[in-house]
Each structure stands twice: as C-alpha cells, then as structure tokens.
Scaffold this motif. Structure first.
Motif, mmCIF file in Angstrom:
data_model
loop_
_atom_site.group_PDB
_atom_site.id
_atom_site.type_symbol
_atom_site.label_atom_id
_atom_site.label_comp_id
_atom_site.label_asym_id
_atom_site.label_seq_id
_atom_site.Cartn_x
_atom_site.Cartn_y
_atom_site.Cartn_z
ATOM 1 N N SER A 17 7.488 -29.173 45.436
ATOM 2 C CA SER A 17 7.924 -30.175 44.467
ATOM 3 C C SER A 17 6.963 -31.354 44.452
ATOM 4 N N LEU A 18 6.962 -32.067 43.349
ATOM 5 C CA LEU A 18 6.180 -33.285 43.217
ATOM 6 C C LEU A 18 6.968 -34.275 42.383
ATOM 7 N N ARG A 19 6.692 -35.551 42.618
ATOM 8 C CA ARG A 19 7.212 -36.578 41.731
ATOM 9 C C ARG A 19 6.037 -37.372 41.187
ATOM 10 N N LEU A 20 5.881 -37.302 39.881
ATOM 11 C CA LEU A 20 4.822 -38.030 39.206
ATOM 12 C C LEU A 20 5.363 -39.366 38.709
ATOM 13 N N SER A 21 4.486 -40.358 38.691
ATOM 14 C CA SER A 21 4.867 -41.686 38.223
ATOM 15 C C SER A 21 4.034 -42.093 37.025
ATOM 16 N N CYS A 22 4.652 -42.838 36.150
ATOM 17 C CA CYS A 22 3.995 -43.374 34.957
ATOM 18 C C CYS A 22 4.361 -44.851 34.924
ATOM 19 N N ALA A 23 3.384 -45.701 35.198
ATOM 20 C CA ALA A 23 3.671 -47.119 35.345
ATOM 21 C C ALA A 23 2.937 -47.948 34.307
#
Length: 127
Positions: A17-23
């Motif tokens: 699994s991965l968690r991507l961020s968009c900031a």
C-alpha cells in the motif's frame, strides 16, 4: 493558479500500500474539486478519483474502486490518495490536479477542466 505538489510515491511490492499526498498552500474558492490521475508508460492519462471541495464528496473510477481512497485533511489544503493491494499494472506517474468545473472519473481526461497540476510522483510496483 496554485500548483499542487505531489509526494509519497516509491517502489513497493505487489500487494503493498501507499499513501500519496497532494499539497498546496491553499486551494482557492474557484476550485470545484481535486482529482488524482495517473499515466503509465505508453498509455493514456487515466482519471482515478476526485473529491469535491464544497462537501468532500468522493468519486472513483470503476477500474480502481475498492482499492483507492481519496481524502483530505482538516485544513483542506492536502488531499491524499490511499492505494491498497498494489499491482504491477498500477505502475505509473501519479499526479493531482485542480478541477474548475464538475468532472468525474468516468469522463474522458481530455475533457477534464483542469486548472493546474503538479509534476507527479512515481509509483513502481515490482517484486
């Protein structure tokens, strides 16, 4: 137009699994939604998920429904994409974009009303 910045990609084994961020410093009022997209080598851009700015409603592409979760933090300035049970075919450059009008993942990406987008973060799924 605020330009979002993606992070969180990397090399992961199948099933992981991965968690991507968009900031962004601030997603301004003229933005209708934030969307996550991806482009695999030699393939068309694919819309994955969107989160509506007004009420946080989420929408997913049928191809990834059940494995992806789009969410945002309390400040609403960071949008996340959690991807579970990763497969080699998920290998792609993932990027987020601001959407200035209603658009949903079942629509064509070419018709998406993007305002701005980031440079993307690479996700590679391999053993």
């Amino acid at each position: 137009q605020v330009q979002p910045v993606e992070s969180g990609g990397g090399l992961v084994q199948p099933g992981g699994s991965l968690r991507l961020s968009c900031a962004a410093s601030r997603f301004t009022g003229d933005i209708y939604a934030i969307g996550w997209f991806r482009q695999a080598p030699g393939k068309e851009h694919e819309g994955l998920a969107t989160i509506r700015r007004s009420d946080g409603s989420t929408f997913y592409a049928d191809s990834v429904k059940g494995r992806l979760t789009i969410s945002r933090d309390n400040t609403e300035n960071t949008v996340y994409l959690q991807i579970s049970n990763l497969k080699p075919e998920d290998t792609a450059l993932y990027y987020c974009a601001t959407l200035l009008q209603p658009w949903y993942p079942f629509m064509g990406v070419k018709e998406s009303p993007m305002g701005s987008w980031g440079q993307g973060t690479q996700v590679t799924v391999s053993s």
